[in-house]
Structure formats: C-alpha cells, structure tokens
Motif scaffolding. Sequence first.
Motif, short mmCIF file in Angstrom:
data_model
loop_
_atom_site.label_atom_id
_atom_site.label_comp_id
_atom_site.label_asym_id
_atom_site.label_seq_id
_atom_site.Cartn_x
_atom_site.Cartn_y
_atom_site.Cartn_z
N TRP A 1 0.85 -1.20 0.00
CA TRP A 1 0.00 0.00 0.00
C TRP A 1 0.88 1.25 0.00
CZ3 TRP A 1 -0.65 3.97 3.65
CH2 TRP A 1 -1.78 4.76 3.50
N LEU A 2 1.85 1.27 0.92
CA LEU A 2 2.75 2.42 1.04
C LEU A 2 3.58 2.58 -0.24
CD1 LEU A 2 4.22 4.59 2.76
CD2 LEU A 2 5.75 2.79 3.52
N PHE A 3 4.10 1.46 -0.72
CA PHE A 3 5.00 1.51 -1.86
C PHE A 3 4.26 2.02 -3.10
CE2 PHE A 3 7.34 -0.67 -5.35
CZ PHE A 3 8.53 0.01 -5.19
N ALA A 4 3.02 1.61 -3.29
CA ALA A 4 2.24 2.06 -4.45
C ALA A 4 2.09 3.58 -4.41
CB ALA A 4 0.88 1.38 -4.47
N ILE A 5 1.85 4.13 -3.24
CA ILE A 5 1.66 5.58 -3.12
C ILE A 5 2.98 6.31 -3.35
CG2 ILE A 5 1.13 7.42 -1.47
CD1 ILE A 5 -0.97 5.56 -0.26
N VAL A 6 4.04 5.84 -2.73
CA VAL A 6 5.34 6.52 -2.87
C VAL A 6 5.81 6.47 -4.32
CG1 VAL A 6 7.77 6.43 -2.18
CG2 VAL A 6 5.99 6.09 -0.48
N ARG A 7 5.66 5.31 -4.94
CA ARG A 7 6.06 5.15 -6.34
C ARG A 7 5.31 6.15 -7.24
NH1 ARG A 7 4.78 -0.59 -7.63
NH2 ARG A 7 2.81 0.18 -8.39
N ARG A 8 4.03 6.26 -6.98
CA ARG A 8 3.21 7.18 -7.78
C ARG A 8 3.66 8.62 -7.59
NH1 ARG A 8 -0.71 6.34 -11.80
NH2 ARG A 8 -1.78 8.28 -12.06
N ARG A 9 3.96 8.97 -6.33
CA ARG A 9 4.38 10.35 -6.04
C ARG A 9 5.73 10.66 -6.68
NH1 ARG A 9 -0.17 11.23 -4.88
NH2 ARG A 9 0.16 11.72 -7.07
N ILE A 10 6.62 9.66 -6.73
CA ILE A 10 7.92 9.88 -7.36
C ILE A 10 7.74 10.17 -8.84
CG2 ILE A 10 10.06 8.73 -8.07
CD1 ILE A 10 10.03 7.26 -5.38
N VAL A 11 6.95 9.34 -9.51
CA VAL A 11 6.76 9.53 -10.96
C VAL A 11 6.04 10.85 -11.23
CG1 VAL A 11 5.62 8.59 -13.01
CG2 VAL A 11 6.78 7.06 -11.43
N ASP A 12 5.01 11.15 -10.43
CA ASP A 12 4.31 12.43 -10.58
C ASP A 12 5.26 13.59 -10.33
OD1 ASP A 12 2.03 11.16 -11.21
OD2 ASP A 12 0.94 11.63 -9.36
N GLY A 13 6.12 13.41 -9.32
CA GLY A 13 7.09 14.46 -8.98
C GLY A 13 8.04 14.72 -10.13
N LEU A 14 8.50 13.66 -10.76
CA LEU A 14 9.42 13.82 -11.89
C LEU A 14 8.74 14.55 -13.03
CD1 LEU A 14 11.22 10.35 -12.03
CD2 LEU A 14 12.22 12.55 -11.42
N ARG A 15 7.49 14.19 -13.28
CA ARG A 15 6.75 14.86 -14.36
C ARG A 15 6.53 16.33 -14.03
NH1 ARG A 15 2.64 9.96 -15.01
NH2 ARG A 15 3.73 8.77 -16.59
N ALA A 16 6.19 16.60 -12.80
CA ALA A 16 5.87 17.98 -12.40
C ALA A 16 7.10 18.88 -12.49
CB ALA A 16 5.32 18.00 -10.98
#
Lengths: 185, 214
Positions: A64-79
């Motif tokens: 659960w945690l890893f899915a959220i962190v992974r998503r935030r990393i990818v979103d962060g890179l895009r942003a």
Amino acid sequence: MALAQQGDREAYGALMGELARAIEGFVRVRFGASGFVDDCVQESLLSIHRAYASYDPRRPFRPWLFAIVRRRIVDGLRAQSRRGVERETDSALVEVADPRHVDPGRRIDACRLLNALAPEYSEALIMTKLQGRSVAEAARSAGVSETAMKSRVHRAVRQVRRELERESASDLSRDLGGHEVGAAP
Amino acid sequence: MKPDLERLIAQAQEELRPVRWPGRVAPWLVLWTLLSGSMVMGFTLWTGPLRPGALGQLVHHPQFLAESLLGLAAGLAVAYAALHLGRPGAAGSRLRVLGALGLGVTWALAFVVGWSFPALEPSMLGKRMGCELQTLWFSLPPLALGIAILRRFAPLDRAFAGALLGAASGALPALAMQLACMYDPTHALTHHLAPVLGVAALGALLGPLGLRRI
C-alpha cells in the motif's frame, strides 16, 4: 496505521515521523540528494494522509505504502519539467550530472535507480528533472536536438516508473530497515 | 526532522478522523448495488412497464436467465474491480480488472451467439422508445453514487477507476432493459449495451474531476 484509523493521533504522528524518514531514505538511495527528495517526502506524506482510510489493516502495509510513494515519485518527476523549477542540487548530484566530477563508487551508492538507466536517459533525467534545466539547455549540453532530448526525458521517466514497479516490496522493506512500519497490531 | 515536515505531521494529526470499514470494499459494494439497483429499477418502472411475460421468461428459458445473470455478474465484477482500484497496492488488481472486463465481453458475446441461437424468440413486444437514452440517463445516479463512495478510497488512476465505475453503472440499466424493452440480440447490443461504452467514457472524464487526488 490500524490504531490511527481508529483515531489515535499519537500513533499516527509516530507513524508519519517514521515514514518520513523511511521515504526519505528510499528516494535518496534512488535519486541522490536534492530538493526533489524533500518534495517527494512531503508529497508522499500528504498522499498517505489523504489515503489513510483506504488501507485495509488485514493486509500487508508495505505494498500500500509503496504504491503511493512510487506514484508520487513519478508524478514528482513529471511535475518538475512542467513547473520548470530551478532546483538546488547538492554536490552528490552535481557529481552524477557532470562527468568531470564523477566518483564511480559514490555514484552507485547514491543513485542506484538513476544508474539502472541507460547513460543518455540518466543524463537527460538529471539535467531536466533534478537540476531544473530547460530542455533546450539540456539538449545543447548533450549535443542533441530538443526533440531528441524530449524523447530521452520521456523514455527515462517511463523507465523509472518500470524500475520502481519492478522493485519488490522486499526492497522497500530493506529501505525501511526491516521494521514492519505501520502494520496492524 | 525539518520544521515544515513537523508542521505537516501536526496538521495531519489534527485532521485525523476514525475510519468506518477501513479499506474494506465489500460493504461499499453491497451498498452501491442495493441503492443503484433500486434506483435503476425505480426509474425503469416509473417510465414504463416491464415487457409482458419477462419475469416468466426468466423462469422458463434457462438461456435467457443465464444471459441475464451473466450481465449482473459482469456489472458487479466491474464495480468490485473499480472499488478495489481505490486501495493502492492491492494484490491482484490487474487480474480483477481483466476478469471483470472479460465477463463484460462474454456478456456481449452472448448476444452475438444469440444471432444464431437467440435466448428468446426475437420480437418487438414491449419496445420502449428511446431505450438507449434511458440506459444513459438511468446510469447517471449509480455513477454519481459510485464516485461518492470511491472518494472515501484512494484511486491512483482516477480516470481508469471512473471508466470502470461508468461501465458498471451502465450495465445496471442495460440489464434492466433486458426485462423492460423488446428482446432482440442485435437491438440489445446496439441500444442497451453500446450506451455502456458511452457511460464508461463519461466516467473516465468525471473520475479525475470527482475523485480526490491523493
């Protein structure tokens, strides 16, 4: 987390503090030290706070945690490129970005995930996403066209996402120091 | 720890509220099914009668019963998969989605088979004017309810979760039209099932707007 879902604010505060340190270590190992790490930690904690009701205490906490962190990393890179923010980078990241200052041992230790990418992708990602350079500047520096640089950046982000997905929960477990953070009592 | 992180954590602690049924999908699926099913049947009966003899056909024509149950199973499976998307990192999410969509495709294929072996004798009996529009309209309350429920969860891909909710919401009135409108496999495909795709597209648009960004 199970206690937090019952409204225990003290347990929730302790959990968030522990997660902040764990996520920081997790991101730092993969991307080196930069303002990006702080952003990722903050964004991930915010997301965890928005999503705490979605965690099922009968299930393992790490996926659960890893899915959220992974998503935030990818979103962060895009942003990063959308905002075009100039990021401060510390010496470790500059070393990775600038071949003249490369310390191979430190590179591998500092940026495991970046080094999993092809060199041209890694270079594109560091220049545009972590150092905050424009695509034009990065393209000039790498000696390629802007279109080619955009393509490299796009592919690099895609590869980062795949690499993060490939990493198993056991990798995260190692980053969390082997503790069952936030698991149901 | 950095001061801004400490502030963030303090704020989060302040906002913490006890959670009812944390991370559990089944109670919300039951709630959605009961409320949505009631709304769709209510609207269907409010706008016209069921096809004469439709309930008896369920009893006396096993293929028609199987076709209807397949539609019900597809709708519920898609709704279940959509709600599960609201649990980050849930095991088997991809399989669940593929299975649910597979059921939906099988339901559509049942009507294709019906071109050669129809479950009932095709007829114009009970035809509703504008049944395709009714399918679209009747799916909107279940879609809104589904989005309201999924807001309690944390879908990482809001557009896809919205699309699945849309497909599930469209399946309910499409199923109701099996009993309330004329029976003909081609008509069912073009007027009852095709609108489901439209509702799914609408769900994909509404998902990012209505669901919380986590």
